[in-house]
Design an enzyme around this catalytic site. Structure first.
Site, PDB file in Angstrom:
ATOM      1  N   SER A 132     -36.200   1.699 -56.781  1.00 10.83           N
ATOM      2  CA  SER A 132     -34.886   1.072 -56.878  1.00 10.83           C
ATOM      3  C   SER A 132     -34.754   0.358 -58.219  1.00 10.83           C
ATOM      4  CB  SER A 132     -34.667   0.133 -55.689  1.00 10.83           C
ATOM      5  OG  SER A 132     -33.309  -0.202 -55.556  1.00 10.83           O
ATOM      6  N   HIS A 168     -31.163   5.748 -54.440  1.00 15.73           N
ATOM      7  CA  HIS A 168     -30.595   5.767 -53.089  1.00 15.73           C
ATOM      8  C   HIS A 168     -29.288   6.562 -53.081  1.00 15.73           C
ATOM      9  CE1 HIS A 168     -33.665   2.840 -52.319  1.00 15.73           C
ATOM     10  NE2 HIS A 168     -33.118   1.968 -53.153  1.00 15.73           N
TER      11      HIS A 168
END
Length: 242
Positions: A132, A168
């Site tokens: 991330s 994501h």
């Protein structure tokens, strides 16, 4: 002969698939460690993006307590926990950067001149990795929820890799894919690579060497824009890790 510069940039699983049991260490983490090529790796966890949360530090250490790897962490709040941060990071086989706020991470790293140290470690063959925020930071930038779930652009990341990065990409609760396409299409971000949850990108030097995934049906993508401003997304066929 030393290792080449390597980066493993991933999107961790924000949600486990139905019926899946939680793992002590993720498959992506195991893959990152394997890239070091050593049986007893020296791993440093950098949790700046969550403000050096003690719970995150403890959980990372516990994930490796049944291995022969040596796990440390770099804490920057309220001051570094290593007298010589540069020497500590250069002595590692893998530096793993946790997720959280990439905007805060970049600001704190630059205040501590850690951006230059990370580049030196990368060029010296220390594998850099993360999920991330710990994925976006190595690229030119990407979309971030550091400010809100509307996903603002970050365009001033470290740019070790000359691409944008979407993480994501398939997460249903935020417009991840739409925002990344928007920013690449407008020219705010350069062409780049995006990863679904559970998927990682392995770069050797600045070239993408492979895309891998721990999730059935997940993939990575090349996102580009043509001269007419039309955005395209090409699946890369990420290899499923066992």
């Amino acid at each position: 002969m030393g290792r080449p510069p390597q980066i493993f940039a991933a999107s961790g699983l924000l949600r486990l698939p139905p019926g899946a049991a939680p793992r002590k260490r993720s498959v992506l983490m195991e893959h990152a460690v394997s890239l070091t090529g050593v049986r007893r790796a020296r791993i440093c966890y950098v949790p700046t993006a969550v403000g050096d949360d003690p719970a995150a530090i403890a959980a990372f250490g516990q994930a490796f307590d049944d291995t022969a790897h040596t796990v440390t962490h770099l804490r920057l709040f309220p001051q570094p926990n290593h007298a010589d941060v540069r020497a500590h990071l250069l002595a590692q086989d893998l530096i793993w950067v946790g997720g959280g706020s990439v905007v805060n991470l970049l600001a704190v790293w630059r205040a501590h001149r850690l951006d230059a140290v990370m580049r030196e470690a990368w060029e010296a063959g220390v594998v850099l990795g993360g999920g991330s925020a710990g994925s976006i930071c190595w690229h030119v930038g990407g979309s971030t929820d550091s400010f809100s779930d509307d996903l603002d652009p970050v365009t001033d990341a470290l740019a070790f890799l000359p691409y944008s990065n979407g993480v994501h990409h398939d997460f249903p609760d935020q417009p991840r894919r739409a925002r990344f396409h928007e920013y690449v299409g407008s020219g705010l971000l350069p062409a780049g690579y995006a990863t679904d949850d559970g998927t990682g990108l392995h770069y050797v030097g600045t070239a993408l060497a492979e895309a891998v995934t721990s999730a059935e049906g997940a993939d990575a993508y090349l996102v580009d824009v043509d001269a007419a401003g039309v955005v395209s997304e090409r699946p890369l066929g990420a290899q499923l890790l066992s």
